[in-house]
Motif scaffolding. Structure first.
Motif: not given
Length: 228
Positions: A137-155
């Motif tokens: 669903g993302c037309r970018s080569g790198t989905c930065k929104c997915a990167c933000a979701a991965q970076a956000r964790d309990s720590a």
């Protein structure tokens, strides 16, 4: 609350867009037509850049010589050291080329940093660009929104995004705060996104401790930026 940092590369860390500078000098006919289609919204950045990279008429040695001339923001090295000293994870997230990012940072004495970007490959007589970090669903080569979701964790539940242009528009709405350069400043204002406008990483370094300790406020921004 602990933070992690996502940082764009082209035009944010580097002082120029690397693929644009390569295409201007080494691009075969047809790259501008792809650029026009992307600007018009007919294709996404992934399709645009993959087609443009195939049109680059240069060998690996010439590419390296070009990359070795690319300058970066003079305050970025200090910002990296500062983030490390403060214990804040920093990751470069880019819709550009991984090889270019690694070489340019090494040329400026930066330690190896985590890089999420498109993968550049020499195929003997032409270049190919793969996108291992694309998302459905993302037309970018790198989905930065997915990167933000991965970076956000309990720590590290909060995300600071640092960017400058259209590839950072979407992810800025997913971050908790933005250090914005150039066109991203206007986007953040128009979209009501919490941000601080910066011109350099010297200013980012002045703002970061205040963001982390919760004392960064709109009223304090002009004074902090003016003193950086």
């Amino acid at each position: 609350m602990r933070w992690s940092i996502l940082c764009d590369f082209d035009g944010t860390i580097s002082l120029e867009d690397v693929i644009d500078s390569l295409l201007t000098t080494y691009g075969r006919p047809g790259w501008q037509a792809l650029e026009d289609q992307w600007q018009a919204g007919a294709i996404g950045s992934r399709e645009c850049m993959q087609g443009q990279v195939r049109l680059l008429a240069l060998d690996p040695a010439t590419l390296d010589a070009h990359l070795d001339q690319v300058r970066i923001d003079p305050g970025f090295a200090y910002f990296v050291r500062q983030a490390q000293a403060l214990g804040v994870p920093l990751r470069i997230v880019s819709d550009g080329m991984d090889y270019a990012i690694h070489r340019i940072l090494a040329n400026h004495g930066l330690p190896p940093l985590p890089v999420v970007a498109n993968h550049l490959q020499w195929c003997g007589d032409h270049w190919e660009l793969d996108s291992p970090h694309q998302a459905q669903g993302c037309r970018s080569g790198t989905c930065k929104c997915a990167c933000a979701a991965q970076a956000r964790d309990s720590a590290n539940p909060r995300v600071l995004m640092i960017g400058d242009g259209s590839s950072d528009f979407c992810v800025s709405g997913r971050a908790d705060f933005v250090f914005a350069k150039r066109r991203l400043i206007t986007h953040c204002i128009d979209a009501g996104i919490p941000h601080a406008p910066i011109q350099s990483f010297h200013q980012a370094s002045a703002l970061l401790p205040r963001l982390l300790d919760g004392t960064l406020s709109p009223s304090a921004l002009p004074r902090i930026l003016a003193s950086a």
